[in-house]
Design a protein around this motif. Structure first.
Motif, mmCIF file in Angstrom:
data_model
loop_
_atom_site.group_PDB
_atom_site.id
_atom_site.type_symbol
_atom_site.label_atom_id
_atom_site.label_comp_id
_atom_site.label_asym_id
_atom_site.label_seq_id
_atom_site.Cartn_x
_atom_site.Cartn_y
_atom_site.Cartn_z
ATOM 1 N N LEU A 6 0.833 -1.206 0.000
ATOM 2 C CA LEU A 6 0.000 0.000 0.000
ATOM 3 C C LEU A 6 0.865 1.252 0.000
ATOM 4 C CD1 LEU A 6 -2.890 -0.733 2.505
ATOM 5 C CD2 LEU A 6 -3.090 -0.188 0.080
ATOM 6 N N ALA A 7 1.924 1.227 0.815
ATOM 7 C CA ALA A 7 2.792 2.399 0.906
ATOM 8 C C ALA A 7 3.481 2.666 -0.422
ATOM 9 C CB ALA A 7 3.824 2.189 2.005
ATOM 10 N N ASP A 8 3.696 1.625 -1.190
ATOM 11 C CA ASP A 8 4.418 1.760 -2.450
ATOM 12 C C ASP A 8 3.477 2.049 -3.622
ATOM 13 O OD1 ASP A 8 7.025 1.678 -3.578
ATOM 14 O OD2 ASP A 8 6.432 -0.145 -4.641
ATOM 15 N N ARG A 9 2.213 2.180 -3.333
ATOM 16 C CA ARG A 9 1.232 2.366 -4.385
ATOM 17 C C ARG A 9 1.119 3.846 -4.752
ATOM 18 N NH1 ARG A 9 -1.217 -1.785 -6.420
ATOM 19 N NH2 ARG A 9 -3.042 -1.344 -7.696
ATOM 20 N N ILE A 10 0.951 4.120 -6.012
ATOM 21 C CA ILE A 10 0.850 5.487 -6.510
ATOM 22 C C ILE A 10 -0.550 5.681 -7.089
ATOM 23 C CG2 ILE A 10 1.757 7.118 -8.219
ATOM 24 C CD1 ILE A 10 3.807 6.513 -6.089
ATOM 25 N N GLU A 11 -1.113 6.848 -6.801
ATOM 26 C CA GLU A 11 -2.422 7.213 -7.359
ATOM 27 C C GLU A 11 -2.197 8.374 -8.318
ATOM 28 O OE1 GLU A 11 -4.999 5.408 -6.273
ATOM 29 O OE2 GLU A 11 -3.808 4.407 -4.725
ATOM 30 N N ALA A 12 -2.864 8.343 -9.456
ATOM 31 C CA ALA A 12 -2.656 9.420 -10.433
ATOM 32 C C ALA A 12 -3.942 9.724 -11.186
ATOM 33 C CB ALA A 12 -1.562 9.016 -11.415
ATOM 34 N N ILE A 108 0.510 12.700 -10.724
ATOM 35 C CA ILE A 108 0.466 11.920 -9.481
ATOM 36 C C ILE A 108 -0.215 12.754 -8.400
ATOM 37 C CG2 ILE A 108 1.943 10.949 -7.662
ATOM 38 C CD1 ILE A 108 3.773 10.143 -10.115
ATOM 39 N N GLN A 109 -1.069 12.118 -7.621
ATOM 40 C CA GLN A 109 -1.888 12.820 -6.632
ATOM 41 C C GLN A 109 -1.303 12.687 -5.222
ATOM 42 O OE1 GLN A 109 -4.940 14.633 -7.719
ATOM 43 N NE2 GLN A 109 -3.548 14.340 -9.458
ATOM 44 N N THR A 110 -1.400 13.766 -4.485
ATOM 45 C CA THR A 110 -0.944 13.761 -3.091
ATOM 46 C C THR A 110 -2.139 14.048 -2.179
ATOM 47 O OG1 THR A 110 -0.383 16.079 -3.289
ATOM 48 C CG2 THR A 110 1.402 14.501 -3.630
ATOM 49 N N ASP B 218 -9.071 4.098 -3.312
ATOM 50 C CA ASP B 218 -7.785 3.822 -2.662
ATOM 51 C C ASP B 218 -7.881 3.884 -1.138
ATOM 52 O OD1 ASP B 218 -8.324 6.510 -2.768
ATOM 53 O OD2 ASP B 218 -6.236 7.127 -3.002
ATOM 54 N N GLN B 220 -9.449 2.132 2.628
ATOM 55 C CA GLN B 220 -9.750 0.822 3.190
ATOM 56 C C GLN B 220 -10.517 0.947 4.501
ATOM 57 O OE1 GLN B 220 -5.813 -1.025 3.470
ATOM 58 N NE2 GLN B 220 -6.453 -2.342 1.778
ATOM 59 N N ARG B 253 -5.391 8.635 -0.790
ATOM 60 C CA ARG B 253 -4.446 9.687 -1.180
ATOM 61 C C ARG B 253 -4.943 10.513 -2.354
ATOM 62 N NH1 ARG B 253 1.139 6.360 -1.013
ATOM 63 N NH2 ARG B 253 -0.228 4.804 -1.887
ATOM 64 N N ASN B 254 -5.859 9.950 -3.139
ATOM 65 C CA ASN B 254 -6.316 10.657 -4.333
ATOM 66 C C ASN B 254 -7.686 11.279 -4.074
ATOM 67 O OD1 ASN B 254 -7.087 11.594 -6.807
ATOM 68 N ND2 ASN B 254 -6.589 9.724 -7.926
ATOM 69 N N SER B 255 -7.688 12.561 -3.727
ATOM 70 C CA SER B 255 -8.944 13.245 -3.430
ATOM 71 C C SER B 255 -9.826 13.385 -4.661
ATOM 72 C CB SER B 255 -8.655 14.637 -2.875
ATOM 73 O OG SER B 255 -8.040 14.525 -1.632
ATOM 74 N N THR B 256 -9.214 13.482 -5.820
ATOM 75 C CA THR B 256 -10.000 13.623 -7.046
ATOM 76 C C THR B 256 -10.825 12.361 -7.298
ATOM 77 O OG1 THR B 256 -8.255 15.015 -7.929
ATOM 78 C CG2 THR B 256 -9.869 14.208 -9.499
ATOM 79 N N TYR B 276 -5.938 22.206 -0.856
ATOM 80 C CA TYR B 276 -4.495 22.343 -1.111
ATOM 81 C C TYR B 276 -4.119 23.813 -0.969
ATOM 82 C CZ TYR B 276 -4.996 17.612 -2.845
ATOM 83 O OH TYR B 276 -5.247 16.263 -2.936
ATOM 84 N N THR B 295 -1.199 19.526 -11.366
ATOM 85 C CA THR B 295 -1.528 18.309 -10.615
ATOM 86 C C THR B 295 -2.960 18.345 -10.084
ATOM 87 O OG1 THR B 295 -0.567 19.361 -8.674
ATOM 88 C CG2 THR B 295 0.820 17.792 -9.844
#
Lengths: 118, 494
Positions: A6-12, A108-110, B218, B220, B253-256, B276, B295
C-alpha cells in the motif's frame, strides 16, 4: 495487499484531451463551460483499456479524467520517470506513444490538508 | 488484557507498548480496624451509609499509618477516615510488601475494536504480600489501583472554558433550531462528505442519526477513522440537518478519485473540509501561486462538472491556507466567524480570507460558519474515534488554549477551523433543498449570501493573504464575505 504494498502504491489522474481539440478552450473550467472540456466518449473507454493493459488499475472515470493506481515501479517504467518516496517527480511524466494522442498529461496525486489545522 | 512479567526493581528496563509505563504506582491503603470496630473484609452484609461507621478505624491509627508510610517515602495524596491514597515507585512497593509486580496493558476506552493501549503495574499472579512489622498494627491491606477504563460515551466530557456543544449550540447559533421547529430538518436531501472516514460513535448512534460509509477506490476499512477528522466534522452536518441522508466517502491519497465517487452517488450536496495550499513555499510571505497547479487540474474539472450537474459543492476556505478548491468560482467557499459567550461576533483570525490569483475577481470566503480563534481554534466539542490521531494530539497539548483538556483516547475533541464551517453550511443548504428541491446551486448560493448576518469586527488569518489580515467591517467585507450564515433568514427567503 500488505502494508508495504500500500505504501508503495501510486495514485494518479490522467487528463484526457478535449474532443474539441482544446485550441479555443476557456481559461477556467466552470459549471457553465465544462462540457467544452469533455473528451470524445469512445476515448474514455479506449484509454482506460490501454491503461489496464499496461498493468494499471482504473479506479474511476469521468468525461475528462481517468483515475489510475499501481505500484511505483510500474509508473516509473511506463512513464519513464524516477519517483521519490512521496511519489513526487521533478519532471513531467513521459507519455507512452499508444496513449499520447488522447492524453494531455498524467499527474500523481498527493493527499490534501484537512482544515481543522493550520 | 495483556501481561508482561517483569521485576519491579527495573522499572525502565522494558517498554513493550506504545504507552510508557508510569514511574509511580497509586495505592489505596485500608487502615487496620479499631479494637471495637470491624474489618470491611470480613463483612457479610452490604456496606452502605447506615452501617459504614461500624468499620471506622481510629484516628490514631490513621495518623500513625500516615507517619510511618511517609517515613518509608510513600507520598500521601488523599486521606479519608477509612483509607489513605498514597503513591510510590514500584520498587518501593515491592520492597515494602515483598510483592513481585508485572506490567499489564489495557485499552483505554471500551470499544468494539483495538485502541491505543496504556500500561500499568499490578501484582504478578499469586504474588506474595506481607505487611512489614512497622505497619502491621496500622494498615490492613494495600492495593495498587488499576487505571480507569473510559466508557465510550454519547455525552461529551466537561471542560472548563467557553466552547460550543453539538448539536445544540451549533444549531442555535446558525439559527437552524428555529427552522427545525417548522419541521425542516434536511429530510429527503442527500449530503455526501468526502473526508477521512466515519466512526460510528455513540454520539451518532444514540441520537438516531442515519449515515453510510463508502470507500474511495484507494481507501480501506469502512468502520475506522484513524485520523478522526471526518467523524468529528460530520457532527456539524447533523447538528443543523439531523434528518439528512448522509454518506461519508472515506478518501485515500487521491482526493479527485474520491470526489468523482461522490458525484457518481448523485447527491444534492457535496461538502469538503480539505484542500491544497496554493502558495510558493519558498517565499518569505507565502506568495500566492498565479495559477492552479497542473496536478490539481483534474480536481478543478470535477468540481465544475459536479456543479454543472446541479450538485451544490461546499468547500472550506482554509485556516491561513490559500485553499483550492475553496477558491473555485463554482463552490460555496466558507470562512469563519467566532461567536463569543455574550453572542458578540467577530471574524475568526484562524480562518482564511483572500482574493484568488488563479481566478481573478474571486474572493474567499463567500460567507462563514462557526470557527474558533487562534492558536488552535478549540471551539466545538465533537466526537471522534477514540485513540485516533486528533484525539491524541489535542489532549496532549495541556491547558486551554494549548490543548482541549479532554482525555487522550476518550473519543472527544474540541476543534473547529473552517473544516467545521463547511459542513455547517452544507447542512443549511440541505434545509433549503428540503423546502424547495428545485433550487439550483447558484440560487442557493445567492440565498445564503443575501440572508447572512453581517459581522463587522475582527480580522481574518494574515497567513492566507501574504501577511496582511483582511478586516471585517459593516456590509460585505474581506474577512467574512457576507457574514455568518443564518439558516432561519435563508429559509424565509425561499
Amino acid at each position: 495487499m500488505t502494508k508495504s504494498d500500500l505504501a508503495d502504491r501510486i495514485e494518479a489522474e490522467v487528463i484526457l484531451r478535449p474532443a474539441s481539440g482544446g485550441a479555443e478552450l476557456p481559461p477556467i473550467p466552470t459549471a457553465e463551460n465544462i462540457r467544452q472540456f469533455e473528451a470524445a466518449p469512445h476515448v474514455v473507454d479506449e484509454i482506460s483499456a490501454k491503461l489496464r493493459a499496461m498493468g494499471f488499475v482504473v479506479t474511476t472515470v469521468s468525461p475528462f479524467t481517468i483515475s489510475i493506481s499501481g505500484p511505483r515501479v510500474l509508473f516509473e517504467r511506463v512513464f519513464r520517470c524516477k519517483l521519490t518516496s512521496g511519489g513526487e517527480t521533478s519532471a513531467p511524466l513521459v507519455l507512452p506513444e499508444e496513449i499520447a494522442e488522447h492524453v494531455e498529461q498524467v499527474y500523481i496525486q498527493t493527499p490534501p490538508i484537512y482544515f481543522n489545522q493550520v | 488484557m495483556r501481561r508482561t512479567k517483569r521485576s519491579a526493581r527495573k522499572p525502565s528496563a522494558r517498554k513493550a507498548t506504545a504507552a510508557p509505563v508510569p514511574e509511580q504506582v497509586s495505592i489505596e491503603v485500608l487502615l487496620a480496624p479499631s479494637p471495637e470496630g470491624r474489618s470491611p473484609f470480613t463483612a457479610v452484609e452490604t456496606i452502605c451509609h447506615s452501617n459504614v461507621e461500624n468499620f471506622l478505624p481510629s484516628a490514631a491509627t490513621r495518623d500513625q499509618a500516615m507517619q510511618r508510610l511517609a517515613r518509608r517515602d510513600f507520598k500521601i495524596v488523599a486521606v479519608s477516615p477509612y483509607s489513605l491514597s498514597v503513591e510510590g515507585t514500584p520498587e518501593l512497593f515491592t520492597q515494602t510488601f515483598g510483592t513481585e509486580l508485572e506490567v499489564r496493558h489495557q485499552t483505554r476506552v471500551q470499544t468494539a475494536h483495538p485502541m491505543r493501549m496504556i500500561s500499568y503495574f499490578a501484582p504478578a499472579e499469586e504474588a506474595a504480600w506481607e505487611r512489614p512489622s512497622d505497619l502491621l498494627d496500622v494498615i490492613e491491606r494495600a492495593y495498587i489501583q488499576p487505571p480507569a477504563i473510559y466508557f465510550e460515551s454519547a455525552l461529551p466530557p466537561r471542560v472548563r472554558y467557553y466552547h460550543l456543544n453539538a448539536p445544540g449550540d451549533v444549531a442555535m447559533l446558525t439559527r437552524a433550531s428555529e427552522v427545525h421547529r417548522e419541521g425542516i430538518t434536511g429530510k429527503g436531501v442527500k449530503v455526501v462528505m468526502v473526508d477521512s472516514g466515519f466512526y460510528w460513535h455513540p454520539f451518532y448512534k444514540q441520537r438516531g442519526y442515519r449515515a453510510e460509509v463508502t470507500l474511495a477506490p484507494d481507501a480501506q476499512n469502512t468502520r475506522r477513522d484513524d485520523n478522526g477528522h471526518g467523524t468529528a466534522e460530520a457532527a456539524n452536518v447533523f447538528a443543523i440537518a439531523p434528518d439528512v441522508s448522509f454518506v461519508m466517502i472515506k478518501q485515500g491519497r487521491n482526493s479527485t478519485a474520491a470526489f468523482k465517487k461522490a458525484i457518481d452517488l448523485n447527491p444534492d450536496i457535496i461538502t469538503c473540509s480539505w484542500g491544497y495550499d496554493l502558495v510558493n513555499a519558498a517565499s518569505s510571505n507565502r506568495r500566492h501561486l498565479p495559477r492552479v497547479p497542473n496536478t490539481l487540474r483534474a480536481l478543478e474539472l470535477e468540481v465544475a462538472r459536479a456543479v454543472a450537474r446541479g450538485i451544490v459543492v461546499v468547500f472550506s476556505a482554509g485556516n491561513g491556507h490559500v485553499s483550492f478548491p475553496g477558491m473555485h468560482p463554482d463552490v460555496i467557499s466558507i470562512g469563519g466567524v467566532f461567536v463569543d459567550a455574550d453572542l458578540s461576533m467577530r471574524a475568526s483570525d484562524y480562518a482564511s480570507a483572500f482574493d484568488s490569483r488563479p481566478y481573478p475577481g474571486r474572493h474567499v470566503p463567500d460567507l462563514c460558519g462557526l470557527v474558533g480563534m487562534q492558536p488552535h481554534a478549540i471551539y466545538i466539542m465533537l466526537p471522534l474515534q477514540p485513540g485516533c490521531e486528533i484525539d491524541m494530539q489535542l489532549a496532549l497539548g495541556g491547558a486551554f488554549p494549548g490543548g482541549d483538556e479532554t482525555q487522550s483516547g476518550d473519543g472527544w475533541t474540541v476543534i473547529s477551523g473552517t473544516s467545521a464551517a463547511a459542513p455547517q453550511l452544507a447542512a443549511v443548504c440541505a434545509l433549503l433543498l428540503q423546502k424547495n428541491p428545485k433550487l439550483t446551486p447558484q440560487e442557493i448560493k445567492q440565498v445564503l449570501l443575501t440572508s447572512a448576518r453581517d459581522c463587522s469586527d475582527g480580522t481574518a488569518n494574515a497567513a492566507s493573504n501574504e501577511g496582511v489580515a483582511l478586516p471585517a467591517s459593516g456590509g460585505v467585507d474581506g474577512a467574512t464575505g457576507h457574514g455568518l450564515v443564518d439558516a432561519a433568514a435563508a429559509v424565509k427567503l425561499i
